[in-house]
Motif scaffolding. Structure first.
Motif, short mmCIF file in Angstrom:
data_model
loop_
_atom_site.label_atom_id
_atom_site.label_comp_id
_atom_site.label_asym_id
_atom_site.label_seq_id
_atom_site.Cartn_x
_atom_site.Cartn_y
_atom_site.Cartn_z
N LEU A 200 0.83 -1.21 0.00
CA LEU A 200 0.00 0.00 0.00
C LEU A 200 0.86 1.26 0.00
N HIS A 201 1.96 1.22 0.77
CA HIS A 201 2.84 2.39 0.80
C HIS A 201 3.40 2.68 -0.58
N ASP A 202 3.91 1.63 -1.24
CA ASP A 202 4.52 1.82 -2.55
C ASP A 202 3.49 2.21 -3.60
N LEU A 203 2.32 1.58 -3.56
CA LEU A 203 1.28 1.88 -4.54
C LEU A 203 0.74 3.29 -4.37
N LEU A 204 0.29 3.61 -3.17
CA LEU A 204 -0.36 4.90 -2.95
C LEU A 204 0.64 6.05 -3.00
N GLY A 205 1.88 5.84 -2.52
CA GLY A 205 2.86 6.92 -2.56
C GLY A 205 3.13 7.38 -3.97
N HIS A 206 3.34 6.44 -4.87
CA HIS A 206 3.62 6.80 -6.26
C HIS A 206 2.40 7.41 -6.93
N SER A 207 1.25 6.78 -6.78
CA SER A 207 0.05 7.24 -7.46
C SER A 207 -0.38 8.62 -6.99
N ILE A 208 -0.36 8.83 -5.68
CA ILE A 208 -0.78 10.14 -5.16
C ILE A 208 0.21 11.22 -5.57
N SER A 209 1.50 10.91 -5.59
CA SER A 209 2.49 11.89 -6.05
C SER A 209 2.23 12.28 -7.50
N LEU A 210 1.91 11.30 -8.33
CA LEU A 210 1.64 11.58 -9.73
C LEU A 210 0.37 12.42 -9.88
N ILE A 211 -0.63 12.14 -9.08
CA ILE A 211 -1.86 12.93 -9.13
C ILE A 211 -1.60 14.36 -8.71
N VAL A 212 -0.76 14.55 -7.67
CA VAL A 212 -0.42 15.90 -7.22
C VAL A 212 0.30 16.67 -8.32
N VAL A 213 1.24 16.00 -9.00
CA VAL A 213 1.98 16.66 -10.07
C VAL A 213 1.03 17.07 -11.19
N LYS A 214 0.13 16.17 -11.55
CA LYS A 214 -0.84 16.48 -12.61
C LYS A 214 -1.76 17.63 -12.18
N ALA A 215 -2.18 17.62 -10.93
CA ALA A 215 -3.06 18.69 -10.45
C ALA A 215 -2.35 20.04 -10.49
N GLU A 216 -1.05 20.06 -10.14
CA GLU A 216 -0.29 21.31 -10.22
C GLU A 216 -0.19 21.79 -11.66
N ALA A 217 -0.02 20.85 -12.59
CA ALA A 217 0.03 21.23 -14.00
C ALA A 217 -1.31 21.80 -14.46
N VAL A 218 -2.40 21.21 -14.01
CA VAL A 218 -3.73 21.73 -14.35
C VAL A 218 -3.89 23.15 -13.83
N ARG A 219 -3.42 23.38 -12.60
CA ARG A 219 -3.54 24.72 -12.03
C ARG A 219 -2.71 25.73 -12.82
N ARG A 220 -1.49 25.33 -13.25
CA ARG A 220 -0.64 26.27 -13.97
C ARG A 220 -1.19 26.63 -15.34
N PHE A 221 -1.77 25.64 -16.01
CA PHE A 221 -2.23 25.87 -17.39
C PHE A 221 -3.74 26.10 -17.49
N ALA A 222 -4.39 26.32 -16.37
CA ALA A 222 -5.85 26.46 -16.38
C ALA A 222 -6.31 27.59 -17.32
N ASP A 223 -5.60 28.71 -17.32
CA ASP A 223 -6.02 29.87 -18.12
C ASP A 223 -5.21 30.01 -19.40
N LEU A 224 -4.14 29.23 -19.57
CA LEU A 224 -3.25 29.42 -20.70
C LEU A 224 -3.46 28.41 -21.82
N ASP A 225 -3.66 27.15 -21.45
CA ASP A 225 -3.72 26.09 -22.46
C ASP A 225 -4.80 25.08 -22.07
N PRO A 226 -6.04 25.31 -22.46
CA PRO A 226 -7.13 24.39 -22.11
C PRO A 226 -6.88 22.96 -22.60
N GLU A 227 -6.24 22.82 -23.75
CA GLU A 227 -5.98 21.48 -24.27
C GLU A 227 -5.05 20.70 -23.35
#
Length: 396
Positions: A200-227
């Motif tokens: 569980l540690h290995d599975l959730l640690g990696h997956s949640i980190s990837l989701i956080v990175v993707k969420a940060e990217a969504v926040r950065r490009f929310a107004d600049l690049d909808p695609e």
């Protein structure tokens, strides 16, 4: 898969469920041996009758009490030893006073001392049987019995003692097996909990980190690049679904992590985190167990790099040489081991890297995590492997 129980297994389970507290009930019926002495009393050969009857009743009561105290954990050695000694004296006195019928009581005396030897370790069971047998033979000779009758007394005494010692030993073995089964069950539960916690540690640690990175990217490009936002949002959904499936597989215990798949996932995760990734792999294909184990290393190592190192570049190198494989993850950032719980002063990493080290150690490998002299951090995993060609040649 259910299997039919054998007759021996069913009998063993019934014997185990019988319990040590009920063991004396096996030896209580042996008191019927006193019927031989009672028949002599009824026929008028043991006079005075009141004395012989009283002595026989006292003997039977003392025998039953001695058996009970031998199996009772509430009785100390003194309380166990006194009835046995009294029974020994009473047997000798009754045999010398009333003759042949009472001599058969030595077989019950052998039962008592064999139980005491097996349960209380007062003396060895073999010595207990020999002493009671010798005492019975000497008493029969002093009482004036013929050789044939004395031999019968000796044989009955010896046989009774051996049978009692065997039964007591069987009870002790069953109790030891029961304790061993309980210890093995506790160990199995603890091992399974540890395995599940690591997964569980290995599975959730990696997956949640990837989701956080993707969420940060969504926040950065929310107004600049909808695609780009739509692409990252789709990735978040995909990672979430994959994580759920991985958790289900981990719970079922069937998950196998491919090194190739983990390397591909690591490259995408590092790219989305803004870290340049360089991945190199050489050598022949790895065995399934080594491939899965190194997949765990890639997952945990890359997760730590993304979450804590703030690295600009990361290199992953897999080198499969003769008899061993090395997996090296190096970056130019900070302390990537902090993702598993910050590196302690003793040099022992936290739970993530500690779990990897234990997995590799169990497979004969090793894990080394350290800062590089020029800056950055390096995670090095080594694992001994046997090439398939060598395995085939060995079998031929």
């Amino acid at each position: 898969m259910f299997r039919r129980k054998t007759l021996i297994q069913e009998q063993f389970e019934q014997f185990e469920q019988f319990g040590l507290e009920k063991a004396p009930y096996i030896f209580y019926p042996a008191v019927v041996v006193a019927i031989g002495a009672l028949s002599d009393i009824l026929e008028g050969r043991d006079n005075p009758a009141w004395a012989s009857v009283t002595g026989l009743l006292v003997f039977c009561a003392c025998y039953l009490f001695s058996v009970w105290t031998a199996f009772s954990d509430r009785c100390g050695r003194v309380l166990v030893l006194l009835p046995a000694l009294a029974l020994t004296v009473l047997t000798v006195v009754l045999s010398l006073r009333f003759g042949e019928g009472m001599l058969w009581l030595f077989s019950l005396l052998a039962v008592v001392w064999s139980i005491l030897a097996g349960r209380r370790l007062l003396l060895r069971p073999t010595l207990a049987v020999v002493l009671t047998t010798v005492l019975g033979g000497v008493t029969a000779a002093i009482a004036g019995n013929e050789m044939g009758e004395s031999f019968g007394i000796i044989y009955a005494t010896q046989l009774s003692g051996i049978a009692a010692a065997t039964i007591v030993r069987l009870f002790s073995t069953v109790m030891e097996l029961r304790e061993a089964q309980e210890e093995l069950a506790h160990s199995a539960v603890a091992e399974e909990r540890l395995r599940f916690a690591r997964d569980l540690h290995d599975l959730l640690g990696h997956s949640i980190s990837l989701i956080v990175v993707k969420a940060e990217a969504v926040r950065r490009f929310a107004d600049l690049d909808p695609e780009t936002v739509r692409r990252h949002a789709g990735d978040i959904e995909s990672v979430g679904r994959t994580s759920l499936e991985e958790i289900r597989e981990a719970v079922s215990g069937y998950r196998e992590r491919s090194l190739k798949a983990e390397l591909k996932s690591a490259q995408l995760a590092l790219r989305d985190a803004g870290t340049a990734a360089a991945i190199r792999q050489d050598g022949p294909p790895l065995p399934a167990d080594a491939d899965a184990l190194l997949g765990w290393v890639v997952r945990e190592g890359v997760t730590n790099v993304i979450r804590h190192s703030e690295a600009r570049s990361c290199e992953i190198e897999v080198a499969h040489g003769s008899g061993a494989v090395e997996l090296k993850i190096s970056d130019d950032g900070g302390d990537a081991a902090a993702g598993a719980g910050k590196m302690r002063e003793s040099g022992i990493p936290g739970q993530g890297l500690l779990g990897l080290a234990e997995r590799l150690s169990a497979a004969g490998g090793a894990l080394n995590a350290a800062h590089m002299p020029g800056g950055g951090y390096r995670l090095l995993a080594t694992l001994p492997v046997v090439r398939r060609s060598a395995e085939k040649m060995g079998t031929q």
